[in-house]
Design an enzyme around this catalytic site. Structure first.
Site: not given
Length: 365
Positions: A140, A182, A242, A246, A250, A257
């Protein structure tokens, strides 16, 4: 100790985790290349110079594009600057871009490579924990816009990724903790041994002062990075773009976000995702998917690492608007990755707005 993880996509590559890897980075530039662009930020000048010397010894022409640090470097203006550097340096399709820095730098460098001449090779050398386990792996790439984070980008896989844990010695401890968010995410969605390893080594991982990590801490980080990258490698090998699986990567990111956008990116990404995972856990609990004990484990693991698990109240309207810009949203339908038990991620589509607001109330400070 050195570990390798193979990412088996249509363009397979290897992620190497260890100590003292710069010589290997220089050696990994293909023999057909004549020029190398190193995309970096100012704090890494000394390390960039080390790599430049090694590349110069191979007879390569080295060009350096120093860009603003962190999210300030992920703009259309900075991207245009990098294109200008490539053009003035006569970069061809056989030449190579190297992204040396944190997640913002590797995102930018990957997008520079994806767009120059419709695609040149990129080697990623992440220098933060967040970049090692997330941004630099998986192909990405992208930049931010005024409307949101990573809304413009491309999938562009690297030739290789080199995660040198020695660079973490110079990483501010708050950034190290943010990167661990993460890592923990990968434990919650797939590999429970990550959670066990974190819980058993909290004292080693929660380093209070900046400076060199202990050898034991480095060893634990090598294992955690390897496990987290293995989770991501397995997922992206099955779904690079994605389209389905995938999206589980997230987990915690929809609300996370939204926090970043609302705070104008003054929050660390990992800190925002930490709160986002607790939000997702509370939402899953309210929807009957996750037990109270499993929600409590979210709070316990994350807070033990010094990560936030709450966010300010009174900001729901701004957060709700930001979440509707999330890449998983379809039309007006909000979609979340939640857990139906730890290690079992599922999608929750169009949940009752009262549940979403209830989850926000549960994480409001």
């Amino acid at each position: 100790m050195t570990r390798t993880i193979d990412v088996r996509t249509a363009s397979p590559y290897t992620v190497t985790v260890g100590e003292g890897l710069l010589e290997s980075v220089a050696a990994s530039v293909p023999s057909g290349a004549a020029r190398v662009l190193i995309v970096c930020s100012a704090p890494l000048r000394a390390r960039v110079e080390e790599l430049r010397v090694l590349l110069d010894a191979r007879g390569l022409t080295v060009v350096i594009a120093e860009v603003p640090d962190a999210e300030a470097g992920k703009t259309a203006e900075v991207l245009s600057f990098c294109w200008q550097v490539l053009g003035k340096s006569d970069f061809t399709r056989s030449d190579v871009v190297i992204g040396l820095g944190g997640g913002a730098v590797t995102d930018l460098a990957g997008f520079v490579a994806a767009t120059w001449l419709r695609g040149v090779s990129v080697i990623q050398v992440p220098t933060t924990l967040l970049a090692m386990v997330d941004a630099a792996v998986g192909g990405k790439t992208g930049i931010n816009t005024a409307e949101g984070k990573n809304l413009v980008g491309a999938f562009h896989e690297p030739l290789s990724v080199w995660c040198d844990v020695l660079t973490l010695d110079t990483l501010p401890r708050l950034d190290l903790a943010a990167g661990l968010a993460e890592v923990v995410k990968c434990g919650f969605i797939r590999d429970l041994s990550i959670l066990d390893l974190v819980e058993a080594n909290v004292e080693l991982l929660r380093v209070q002062e900046d400076g060199a990590l202990s050898p034991d801490a480095r060893d634990v980080l090598v294992e955690l990075i390897t496990k987290a990258v293995a989770v991501k490698a397995d997922v992206v090998s099955q779904d690079l773009k994605e389209s389905h699986l995938r999206e589980i990567l997230n987990y915690g990111h929809t609300f996370g976000h939204a926090i970043e956008y609302t705070e104008r990116y003054q929050w660390r990404h990992g800190s925002a995702v930490s709160v986002g995972m607790v939000f997702a856990a509370e939402l899953a609990h309210l929807a009957g998917r996750l037990s109270e004990e499993e929600v409590a484990r979210h709070r316990s693991v994350l807070s033990s690492l010094g990560l936030p698990v709450t966010y300010a109240g009174g900001r729901w309207d701004a957060l709700s608007t930001a979440m509707r810009r999330d890449k998983k949203t379809r039309g007006d339908l909000l979609r979340f990755v939640v857990l139906a038990g730890i290690g079992n991620p599922v999608r929750l589509e169009g949940p009752d707005p009262a549940l979403v607001l209830g989850a926000y109330d549960a994480v409001s400070a």
